[in-house]
Design an enzyme around this catalytic site. Structure first.
Site, PDB file in Angstrom:
ATOM      1  N   ARG A 262      33.922  25.389  66.464  1.00  0.00           N
ATOM      2  CA  ARG A 262      32.510  25.863  65.939  1.00  0.00           C
ATOM      3  C   ARG A 262      32.759  26.396  64.448  1.00  0.00           C
ATOM      4  O   ARG A 262      32.437  27.087  63.583  1.00  0.00           O
ATOM      5  CB  ARG A 262      32.739  27.466  66.605  1.00  0.00           C
ATOM      6  CG  ARG A 262      32.697  27.469  68.054  1.00  0.00           C
ATOM      7  CD  ARG A 262      31.654  27.192  68.300  1.00  0.00           C
ATOM      8  NE  ARG A 262      31.885  27.877  69.973  1.00  0.00           N
ATOM      9  CZ  ARG A 262      32.624  26.622  70.815  1.00  0.00           C
ATOM     10  NH1 ARG A 262      33.112  25.590  70.320  1.00  0.00           N
ATOM     11  NH2 ARG A 262      32.880  26.021  72.150  1.00  0.00           N
TER      12      ARG A 262
ATOM     13  N   SER B 200      29.496  33.988  74.393  1.00  0.00           N
ATOM     14  CA  SER B 200      30.847  34.185  74.093  1.00  0.00           C
ATOM     15  C   SER B 200      30.744  35.041  72.590  1.00  0.00           C
ATOM     16  O   SER B 200      30.320  34.236  71.663  1.00  0.00           O
ATOM     17  CB  SER B 200      31.405  32.807  74.325  1.00  0.00           C
ATOM     18  OG  SER B 200      31.885  31.871  74.896  1.00  0.00           O
TER      19      SER B 200
ATOM     20  N   GLU C 289      32.536  35.025  67.198  1.00  0.00           N
ATOM     21  CA  GLU C 289      31.870  34.404  67.039  1.00  0.00           C
ATOM     22  C   GLU C 289      30.602  34.572  66.462  1.00  0.00           C
ATOM     23  O   GLU C 289      29.576  33.739  66.088  1.00  0.00           O
ATOM     24  CB  GLU C 289      32.145  33.038  68.228  1.00  0.00           C
ATOM     25  CG  GLU C 289      31.566  31.956  68.358  1.00  0.00           C
ATOM     26  CD  GLU C 289      31.611  31.475  69.416  1.00  0.00           C
ATOM     27  OE1 GLU C 289      30.818  31.166  70.633  1.00  0.00           O
ATOM     28  OE2 GLU C 289      33.020  31.058  69.816  1.00  0.00           O
TER      29      GLU C 289
END
Length: 279
Positions: free
Chosen positions: A154, A204, A274
């Site tokens: 990420r 998410s 996130e």
């Protein structure tokens, strides 16, 4: 901004612009610099939570106005930043190219996918992405290639360098169309079965802690269905905080903090969001 995020949350931006090419992006960046205007760039807003009071800035939206997809040679797909990942996946299928199946169903744009090295079901953008074009902080065209992209979990070099991704170059493999379609169909079916796609969310909510799964930790703390205002920990998948109806940015942030604090207290694991929060 609620119209430009998959969370369907966020107040008004001071100004929104929709460039159609790199030249316009460059001009906007230079204009913002010359006039000391804060500039924020977004794509589909699929990993974004915008403050209830909105954004006191010019928001540059890279969407269908800047969404070209084309084949370069036999096995390289070029896509501009506003192109949706799901459309690039379908383009790859049409041309019998394999490598992007994992991304089928990810609700983001190509620019966002490269920015955060989006991934799912064992695949990541770094598996296919080898070069990005961009506009730098001074409005000039540039490129990053190979290791310069710093693609990790990420993460990419674009988190730190302040450049705006404009195009992606993705190296694919020739494959059987029937097999590619079967894998794409399987993954989208798994998404629909396991993820709360019927509600607005930003996917998410937390990054995967090393050695753990965020959703499993949250579920083990009996937080499935926990609500604050209109925000709720999905009863379908605890890794998703959803907008069950009328959720505010404050609701989502308070619920995320509650989950993070509870998991740290009960499991000794620190959860990191996130989702990117923009004010």
């Amino acid at each position: 901004m609620s119209r430009h995020t998959t969370f369907r949350i966020g107040g008004a931006a001071r100004l929104a612009v929709y460039p159609e090419n790199e030249e316009q992006i460059s001009a906007i960046v230079k204009c913002a610099n010359e006039n000391n205007i804060r500039l924020i760039t977004i794509g589909n807003g699929s990993n974004l939570l915008v403050a209830d009071e909105g954004i006191d800035a010019c928001v540059m939206i890279l969407d269908e106005h800047f969404a070209q997809i084309k084949l370069i040679g036999d096995d390289v797909i070029y896509a501009t930043a506003g192109a949706m990942l799901i459309k690039v996946c379908r383009f790859a299928l049409e041309n019998g190219l394999s490598g992007l199946e994992f991304a089928y169903g990810i609700p983001g744009s190509c620019g966002g996918g490269a920015f955060m090295n989006a991934g799912a079901y064992g695949g990541e953008m770094k598996d296919v992405l080898f070069k990005c074009s961009h506009i730098d902080k001074d409005g000039n065209v540039g490129f990053l290639e190979g290791d310069e992209l710093s693609l990790g979990y990420r993460h990419s070099a674009y988190y730190e360098n302040g450049c705006i991704i404009t195009g992606l170059y993705m190296k694919m493999k020739k494959g059987d169309k029937a097999q590619i379609k079967a894998e794409m169909d399987d993954l989208i079916s798994r998404r629909r079965a396991k993820q709360p796609l019927e509600y607005p969310s930003a996917g998410s909510t937390f990054k995967r802690p090393e050695g753990y799964f965020a959703g499993a930790l949250i579920e083990e703390c009996n937080l499935k269905g926990k609500s604050i205002g209109g925000a709720q920990v999905s009863e379908k998948h605890a890794g998703f905080v959803i907008n069950k109806g009328g959720a505010s940015c404050r609701d989502v942030l308070e619920l995320c903090k509650f989950c993070s604090d509870t998991v740290e207290r009960e499991k000794g694991v620190k959860l990191e969001m996130e989702i990117r929060v923009t004010r």
